[in-house]
Scaffold this motif. Sequence first.
Motif, PDB file in Angstrom:
ATOM      1  N   GLN A 260      -7.104  -0.215  -8.226  1.00 52.29           N
ATOM      2  CA  GLN A 260      -6.172  -0.976  -8.978  1.00 52.29           C
ATOM      3  C   GLN A 260      -6.775  -1.869  -9.889  1.00 52.29           C
ATOM      4  N   PHE A 261      -7.841  -2.606  -9.053  1.00 50.63           N
ATOM      5  CA  PHE A 261      -8.712  -3.589 -10.018  1.00 50.63           C
ATOM      6  C   PHE A 261      -9.374  -2.995 -11.098  1.00 50.63           C
ATOM      7  N   ASN A 262      -9.903  -1.807 -11.113  1.00 50.92           N
ATOM      8  CA  ASN A 262     -10.647  -1.362 -12.367  1.00 50.92           C
ATOM      9  C   ASN A 262      -9.429  -0.841 -13.249  1.00 50.92           C
TER      10      ASN A 262
ATOM     11  N   GLU B 286      -6.206 -12.361  -5.673  1.00 52.29           N
ATOM     12  CA  GLU B 286      -5.846 -12.856  -4.123  1.00 52.29           C
ATOM     13  C   GLU B 286      -5.649 -11.857  -3.221  1.00 52.29           C
ATOM     14  N   ASN B 287      -6.750 -11.748  -2.508  1.00 51.57           N
ATOM     15  CA  ASN B 287      -6.788 -10.533  -1.212  1.00 51.57           C
ATOM     16  C   ASN B 287      -7.228 -11.268  -0.066  1.00 51.57           C
TER      17      ASN B 287
ATOM     18  N   ASP C 124     -10.931  -4.538   0.262  1.00 52.41           N
ATOM     19  CA  ASP C 124      -9.920  -3.579  -0.075  1.00 52.41           C
ATOM     20  C   ASP C 124      -8.835  -3.047   0.787  1.00 52.41           C
ATOM     21  N   PRO C 125      -7.733  -3.494   0.424  1.00 48.49           N
ATOM     22  CA  PRO C 125      -6.698  -3.366   1.647  1.00 48.49           C
ATOM     23  C   PRO C 125      -6.592  -1.825   2.175  1.00 48.49           C
ATOM     24  N   THR C 126      -7.160  -1.016   1.470  1.00 50.18           N
ATOM     25  CA  THR C 126      -7.157   0.456   1.943  1.00 50.18           C
ATOM     26  C   THR C 126      -8.101   0.725   2.852  1.00 50.18           C
ATOM     27  N   SER C 127      -9.108  -0.142   3.128  1.00 51.55           N
ATOM     28  CA  SER C 127     -10.089   0.103   4.148  1.00 51.55           C
ATOM     29  C   SER C 127      -9.992  -0.395   5.309  1.00 51.55           C
ATOM     30  N   ALA C 128     -10.519   0.256   6.473  1.00 53.00           N
ATOM     31  CA  ALA C 128     -10.462  -0.436   7.838  1.00 53.00           C
ATOM     32  C   ALA C 128     -11.391  -1.636   7.828  1.00 53.00           C
TER      33      ALA C 128
ATOM     34  N   ILE D 296       0.816  -1.121   0.068  1.00 57.72           N
ATOM     35  CA  ILE D 296      -0.051   0.250  -0.072  1.00 57.72           C
ATOM     36  C   ILE D 296       0.963   1.495  -0.106  1.00 57.72           C
ATOM     37  N   ASN D 297       2.115   1.160   0.824  1.00 55.88           N
ATOM     38  CA  ASN D 297       3.066   2.352   0.773  1.00 55.88           C
ATOM     39  C   ASN D 297       3.877   2.392  -0.504  1.00 55.88           C
ATOM     40  N   SER D 298       3.730   1.513  -1.306  1.00 51.25           N
ATOM     41  CA  SER D 298       4.832   1.508  -2.298  1.00 51.25           C
ATOM     42  C   SER D 298       4.594   2.751  -3.145  1.00 51.25           C
TER      43      SER D 298
END
Length: 292
Positions: free
Chosen positions: A169-171, A183-184, A194-198, A135-137
């Motif tokens: 990213q998916f879209n 793969e999530n 969504d890895p950016t969500s809480a 996420i921080n890349s």
Amino acid sequence: MRQENTITIGTNSANPLLAQRPGYGTMRLTGDDFWGEPRDRQGAIALLRKAIELGVNFFDTADFYGPGVTNKLLVEALYPYTPDLIIATKVGARRGDDKSWLPFGKPAELRASVENNLNQLKVEQLSLVHFGQAINSSDNFEEGWATMLALQEEGKIQHLGLTNATIDQFNSAISMGNVASVENMYSYAQRVTDPTSAYGFQGGEVLSLCEQRQIPFIPFFSLQTSLPAEQPKMKELALAKGVSEAQLNIAWLLHQSPFMLPIPGTTSVQHLVENINAAHISLSAEELAFLG
């Protein structure tokens, strides 16, 4: 209700892959902190061969597991591969000498990772590669995905997927080319995809997008995020049905969507057998409603 235990990957391609549900994730076969050789190498090889005996044909790996350990275990255990075997690997990360997890998603780095996987797995073409970023890349996602599409065009990759992918990213990836699978992280206890969500019980956003497009969704850490915490309803129903909580977690995943491909990992042959047998656990509509 009983679930269909096969899933097609790459439905839009001329050569789709047919995977048995559930698959097997190799990450836990490494040493402590997912670093180095397993404590029992021969036991790990025996476990992989047992998985084949049980009908597993989908194995998830990466060249940064170990690093290089799980790929080499797969070769020692299963090479030469049968035609129906699917080895899914991933790129976009590497391990530092201090065991840290570092981004590795620039075009030259992605090409190096693909070549590394090809060499370690002893194949001329990778069946399925998941591309992901931390996420921080600071690496550019679109540039990285374009590199993966180029590698696919060059014949080094058969099917391309995403890992740790956000909705954006998916879209973006879909707009540039086919996405074979995603793969999530997802589990009974952690349903935000969504890895950016809480974290929380808000539903699977990326999972929903996959279902709309009939793209297989591969949940990772599905047991790790569910089993450590007390899940009273899961425990109660597992006792009533005479199965383990781990088995019920896997059965719950399989009942969530026909596009769900769990890959529970274990170092225990007994747990491996239980995990695969979870595919035969039927859950009624009332039981699913009880679990919530």
